[in-house]
Design a protein around this motif. Sequence first.
Motif, mmCIF file in Angstrom:
data_model
loop_
_atom_site.group_PDB
_atom_site.id
_atom_site.type_symbol
_atom_site.label_atom_id
_atom_site.label_comp_id
_atom_site.label_asym_id
_atom_site.label_seq_id
_atom_site.Cartn_x
_atom_site.Cartn_y
_atom_site.Cartn_z
ATOM 1 N N GLY A 98 30.374 4.811 5.825
ATOM 2 C CA GLY A 98 30.641 6.244 5.816
ATOM 3 C C GLY A 98 31.335 6.763 4.592
ATOM 4 N N ARG A 99 31.204 6.069 3.467
ATOM 5 C CA ARG A 99 31.835 6.496 2.209
ATOM 6 C C ARG A 99 30.756 6.741 1.152
ATOM 7 N NH1 ARG A 99 36.996 4.071 2.057
ATOM 8 N NH2 ARG A 99 37.257 4.840 -0.072
ATOM 9 N N GLN A 100 29.750 7.548 1.510
ATOM 10 C CA GLN A 100 28.593 7.720 0.648
ATOM 11 C C GLN A 100 28.896 8.418 -0.677
ATOM 12 O OE1 GLN A 100 28.910 8.808 3.825
ATOM 13 N NE2 GLN A 100 27.991 10.832 4.136
ATOM 14 N N ASN A 101 30.062 9.029 -0.783
ATOM 15 C CA ASN A 101 30.426 9.662 -2.053
ATOM 16 C C ASN A 101 30.767 8.646 -3.142
ATOM 17 O OD1 ASN A 101 32.707 9.161 -0.319
ATOM 18 N ND2 ASN A 101 33.995 10.287 -1.753
ATOM 19 N N VAL A 102 30.927 7.368 -2.752
ATOM 20 C CA VAL A 102 31.117 6.310 -3.757
ATOM 21 C C VAL A 102 30.008 5.259 -3.597
ATOM 22 C CG1 VAL A 102 33.556 6.617 -4.254
ATOM 23 C CG2 VAL A 102 32.903 5.263 -2.263
ATOM 24 N N VAL A 148 35.970 19.325 -2.177
ATOM 25 C CA VAL A 148 36.806 18.341 -2.877
ATOM 26 C C VAL A 148 38.208 18.335 -2.281
ATOM 27 C CG1 VAL A 148 37.872 17.777 -5.101
ATOM 28 C CG2 VAL A 148 35.456 18.439 -5.006
ATOM 29 N N ALA A 149 38.746 19.526 -2.028
ATOM 30 C CA ALA A 149 40.072 19.622 -1.403
ATOM 31 C C ALA A 149 40.043 19.092 0.022
ATOM 32 C CB ALA A 149 40.548 21.076 -1.426
ATOM 33 N N ALA A 150 38.966 19.376 0.749
ATOM 34 C CA ALA A 150 38.841 18.864 2.111
ATOM 35 C C ALA A 150 38.770 17.347 2.108
ATOM 36 C CB ALA A 150 37.600 19.456 2.775
ATOM 37 N N ASN A 151 38.113 16.789 1.103
ATOM 38 C CA ASN A 151 37.964 15.337 1.054
ATOM 39 C C ASN A 151 39.300 14.642 0.831
ATOM 40 O OD1 ASN A 151 35.603 13.321 1.006
ATOM 41 N ND2 ASN A 151 36.928 12.589 -0.633
ATOM 42 N N VAL A 152 40.074 15.131 -0.125
ATOM 43 C CA VAL A 152 41.330 14.440 -0.428
ATOM 44 C C VAL A 152 42.335 14.616 0.708
ATOM 45 C CG1 VAL A 152 42.483 16.275 -1.767
ATOM 46 C CG2 VAL A 152 42.965 13.863 -2.269
ATOM 47 N N THR A 153 42.335 15.766 1.374
ATOM 48 C CA THR A 153 43.238 15.922 2.522
ATOM 49 C C THR A 153 42.773 15.063 3.697
ATOM 50 O OG1 THR A 153 42.059 17.947 3.153
ATOM 51 C CG2 THR A 153 44.122 18.203 1.936
ATOM 52 N N ARG A 286 37.039 10.955 -4.673
ATOM 53 C CA ARG A 286 35.977 11.339 -5.600
ATOM 54 C C ARG A 286 35.003 12.287 -4.905
ATOM 55 N NH1 ARG A 286 31.555 7.430 -8.759
ATOM 56 N NH2 ARG A 286 30.721 9.096 -10.077
ATOM 57 N N LEU A 287 34.714 13.413 -5.546
ATOM 58 C CA LEU A 287 33.720 14.359 -5.029
ATOM 59 C C LEU A 287 34.045 14.736 -3.576
ATOM 60 C CD1 LEU A 287 30.701 12.420 -6.560
ATOM 61 C CD2 LEU A 287 31.495 14.663 -7.326
ATOM 62 N N ASN A 288 33.041 14.649 -2.691
ATOM 63 C CA ASN A 288 33.303 14.902 -1.280
ATOM 64 C C ASN A 288 32.376 14.029 -0.454
ATOM 65 O OD1 ASN A 288 31.262 16.749 0.545
ATOM 66 N ND2 ASN A 288 30.848 16.968 -1.656
ATOM 67 N N CYS A 289 32.825 13.680 0.735
ATOM 68 C CA CYS A 289 32.048 12.814 1.625
ATOM 69 C C CYS A 289 31.621 13.630 2.844
ATOM 70 C CB CYS A 289 32.878 11.595 2.035
ATOM 71 S SG CYS A 289 31.939 10.374 2.962
ATOM 72 N N ALA A 290 30.480 14.331 2.703
ATOM 73 C CA ALA A 290 29.918 15.124 3.810
ATOM 74 C C ALA A 290 30.915 16.150 4.347
ATOM 75 C CB ALA A 290 29.429 14.205 4.929
ATOM 76 N N MET A 291 31.632 16.821 3.445
ATOM 77 C CA MET A 291 32.661 17.773 3.844
ATOM 78 C C MET A 291 32.175 19.227 3.881
ATOM 79 S SD MET A 291 35.524 16.558 4.770
ATOM 80 C CE MET A 291 36.401 14.997 4.836
ATOM 81 N N PHE A 292 30.924 19.477 3.498
ATOM 82 C CA PHE A 292 30.450 20.867 3.498
ATOM 83 C C PHE A 292 30.494 21.486 4.902
ATOM 84 C CE2 PHE A 292 29.669 20.270 -0.777
ATOM 85 C CZ PHE A 292 28.965 21.302 -1.388
ATOM 86 N N PRO A 293 30.067 20.775 5.956
ATOM 87 C CA PRO A 293 30.168 21.382 7.290
ATOM 88 C C PRO A 293 31.598 21.731 7.683
ATOM 89 C CG PRO A 293 28.645 19.535 7.339
ATOM 90 C CD PRO A 293 29.333 19.490 5.999
ATOM 91 N N THR A 294 32.552 20.890 7.285
ATOM 92 C CA THR A 294 33.958 21.170 7.590
ATOM 93 C C THR A 294 34.414 22.452 6.916
ATOM 94 O OG1 THR A 294 34.515 18.838 7.894
ATOM 95 C CG2 THR A 294 36.326 20.318 7.313
ATOM 96 N N VAL A 295 34.095 22.600 5.622
ATOM 97 C CA VAL A 295 34.510 23.798 4.885
ATOM 98 C C VAL A 295 33.817 25.034 5.443
ATOM 99 C CG1 VAL A 295 34.519 24.922 2.627
ATOM 100 C CG2 VAL A 295 35.029 22.481 2.802
ATOM 101 N N ILE A 296 32.540 24.927 5.736
ATOM 102 C CA ILE A 296 31.807 26.068 6.302
ATOM 103 C C ILE A 296 32.417 26.473 7.644
ATOM 104 C CG2 ILE A 296 29.584 26.725 7.299
ATOM 105 C CD1 ILE A 296 28.291 25.109 4.966
ATOM 106 N N ASP A 297 32.840 25.510 8.445
ATOM 107 C CA ASP A 297 33.514 25.817 9.704
ATOM 108 C C ASP A 297 34.832 26.552 9.453
ATOM 109 O OD1 ASP A 297 34.087 25.456 12.651
ATOM 110 O OD2 ASP A 297 35.709 24.230 11.837
ATOM 111 N N TRP A 298 35.599 26.101 8.462
ATOM 112 C CA TRP A 298 36.850 26.789 8.132
ATOM 113 C C TRP A 298 36.590 28.240 7.742
ATOM 114 C CZ3 TRP A 298 39.105 22.505 4.420
ATOM 115 C CH2 TRP A 298 39.581 21.438 5.190
#
Length: 347
Positions: A98-102, A148-153, A286-298
């Motif tokens: 589950g770490r497809q961003n790397v 990117v911010a969602a990924n690091v948090t 690095r980048l984001n790991c499938a975080m677009f749905p999370t941000v769109i939900d926010w």
Amino acid sequence: MLSVVVDQPNHMAVQERPMPEPQAGEVRVRVRFAGICGSDLHIFHGHNPFVSYPRVIGHEFVGRIESVGEGVSASRIGETVVVDPVISCGQCHACLIGRQNVCSRLQVIGVHRDGGFSEYACAPARNAYVVPKGLAHASASVIEPFAVAANVTGRTGVFPSDVALIYGAGPVGLNLMQVLKRVYGIRAFITDHFDERLALALSCGAGEDEIINTSREPLQEALAKRGVEGGPTLTYDAVCHPSILEEAVRIAAPAGRIGILGFSASPSAIPQQELTKKELTLYASRLNCAMFPTVIDWIERGLVDPGRIISHKVDFRDVAGAFDIAEKNPRYSCKVLLDFGEEVGAT
């Protein structure tokens, strides 16, 4: 079609290029806005080790699907979408856990393959996410840096008891401020040398006592004066200079976590003792790991507003001027967008 092409380091031009055809599983997007990222500046200057030239750059973009490849439903034509630039193999160790961003065979749109600084761009259909209803196209182009911010948090975790410190009120730092304040509701401080950037932090949720201009206030003294006992428990380096990590380790609270976002090749001098005695944890992101749905939900829940960091919109034909604004005017610029105009015939 017209595209922004970096032919070689320090040489960029708007060029006529053939219209790309979407391959199986892909969509073709008529680009509306594309954001300039620090990594685009690094590619321009020849400082990105992953890119080959010539390259159409740009990995933050929004537009309308106007063509689809084999295996993609034609019903997607007409969707306004934002594109996740991370393309992974799905088979390597990183992908399987589950770490497809790397991913070991990672491809990033705008880095390893042509990107969104173009009137038209192709991407895997699974990477094209429908923009929330009512969100301005310009704001939607900032979903990627929010991811990117969602990924690091997500990497560090955020606890209700945390006191956070963000180094740097640039685009990622300001997005982090929104996430920490408006999603997690914790106390969070942010540093910068420019009052204008720190004023943006206020609009992103920071309190008046949570902004620190480190050109006037030494950081440790500023935190102590604001009642931070023993240092921050959660730190994010959005400046990405080697000296920042050294200081972050030194001032972190026991059991603190530090999120690292930079790609500097210069080493940081960190005594092992500092890490061990406080049992600190460093999280690279690095980048984001499938975080677009999370941000769109926010966004749909009204928790974050990506448009708050947009400072300039520039016609893409003046990309050189846009890069000058982004690189040489940090006091008054934040997120600079290239405007690719409305599609001919669009409503």
